[in-house]
Enzyme design. Sequence first.
Site, mmCIF file in Angstrom:
data_model
loop_
_atom_site.group_PDB
_atom_site.id
_atom_site.type_symbol
_atom_site.label_atom_id
_atom_site.label_comp_id
_atom_site.label_asym_id
_atom_site.label_seq_id
_atom_site.Cartn_x
_atom_site.Cartn_y
_atom_site.Cartn_z
ATOM 1 N N ASP A 138 5.324 -77.672 45.868
ATOM 2 C CA ASP A 138 6.378 -77.393 46.859
ATOM 3 C C ASP A 138 6.380 -78.466 47.950
ATOM 4 O OD1 ASP A 138 3.881 -76.319 47.345
ATOM 5 O OD2 ASP A 138 4.587 -74.409 48.153
ATOM 6 N N ASP A 165 13.842 -84.610 37.535
ATOM 7 C CA ASP A 165 15.272 -84.573 37.895
ATOM 8 C C ASP A 165 15.452 -84.857 39.384
ATOM 9 O OD1 ASP A 165 15.894 -83.788 35.249
ATOM 10 O OD2 ASP A 165 17.503 -82.472 35.931
ATOM 11 N N TYR A 222 6.461 -74.008 28.446
ATOM 12 C CA TYR A 222 7.285 -74.488 27.332
ATOM 13 C C TYR A 222 6.692 -74.137 25.972
ATOM 14 C CZ TYR A 222 10.080 -76.986 30.685
ATOM 15 O OH TYR A 222 10.915 -77.283 31.729
ATOM 16 N N LYS A 269 0.272 -76.166 41.401
ATOM 17 C CA LYS A 269 0.373 -75.031 42.315
ATOM 18 C C LYS A 269 -0.946 -74.261 42.140
ATOM 19 C CE LYS A 269 2.844 -72.551 45.165
ATOM 20 N NZ LYS A 269 3.233 -72.999 46.501
ATOM 21 N N ASP A 313 9.264 -81.442 34.583
ATOM 22 C CA ASP A 313 10.683 -81.389 34.232
ATOM 23 C C ASP A 313 11.530 -81.354 35.503
ATOM 24 O OD1 ASP A 313 13.043 -81.044 32.926
ATOM 25 O OD2 ASP A 313 12.580 -79.104 32.040
#
Length: 330
Positions: free
Chosen positions: A203, A231, A123, A170, A227
């Site tokens: 994941d 959701d 970002y 990750k 982010d």
Amino acid sequence: MKKITLIKGDGIGPEITDAVVKIIDAAGVKIDWDVQTAGADVIETEGSPLPDRVIESVKRNKIALKSPVTTPIGKGFRSVNVQLRKELDLYANLRPCYNLPNVKTRYDGVNIVVVRENTEDLYAGIERQVDENTAESIKIITRSASTRIAEFAFDYAVKNNRKEVCVVTKANICKLSDGLFLECAREVSKKYPQIKFREILVDNCCMQLVQNPNQFDVLLLPNLYGDIVSDLCAGLIGGLGIAQGANIGKDYAVFEPVHGSAPDIAGQDKANPTAMLMSAIEMLNYIGETEAASRIKKALFETLEAGVKTIDIGGKSTCSEFTNAIIARL
Ligand code: NAI
């Protein structure tokens, strides 16, 4: 009277903002709203989607309630939301996620808090077109930002009687960037022996969240995974219409729902104002209006329990009907 910046946004923003302001007013909380516009609509007149006056207003008032602002996809101006968080150094994005009464979901008892780093990662907006067929985005992770967000997550866990902080990365692939985020979280965890510390790859985390969300408590993530995962967590409790959020820094705090401007339902009186209202309730708690905050929450929960719900969570009510039903219970 407390002065608070109010950013009405666009899309469903104005509808849900008006609803929430009406509810707060009906609860008898006196707030002098410093209304500020931002986004595409002000570019023509002021030359920027986030004019300085908006930033100055939040700096003056220290607190803002904000509804979503549309960001053009794949072109156009940089996200107002990202810019606001960066300019005000709102480094912690806090997204508590728990079941609300009478909202049908796959799982009961979900109670997860997503702590998302809010200032860097992909970002940072450092992108370039290398050539016609290649584009490049740079992922920035720093020790200072990673350490302070980890400290925020652990402090939050201690203050709110949470048991565990799970860091999500990750780091097997992004060995240096996510590796640094993980290293900082490990380091900070040593100062909080009373809080359990866990590590998971993003994941696997998504799969586990969908299969067994109740195993998670506080999740700590870099910006992009935060982010996306927040959701996902919103989906676990009934969708974006009810998922609250806050952006918190050392000096300022901006409370806003997780969702975006929902252009597909804008202007139709269909939006669910709950996510915005839950964010406003946290804002009221933050400024010490705790009694009014719990009265509003009680009225909201009673309204849901009575089966008055918007379409997104299986009801038939419009945004206005739902808002009036909450006000009637105050
Ligand atoms: P979105 O969150 O606006 O909508 C996704 C889906 O959820 C849509 O079907 C929408 O109707 C539904 N939804 C969202 N909020 C709802 C509510 N309160 N009540 C009922 N249904 C609701 O995400 P989308 O479509 O990906 O993004 C639209 C725009 O919003 C984009 O320009 C995006 O950049 C911006 N955005 C702004 C944010 C902010 O201001 N903080 C955050 C996320 C996206």
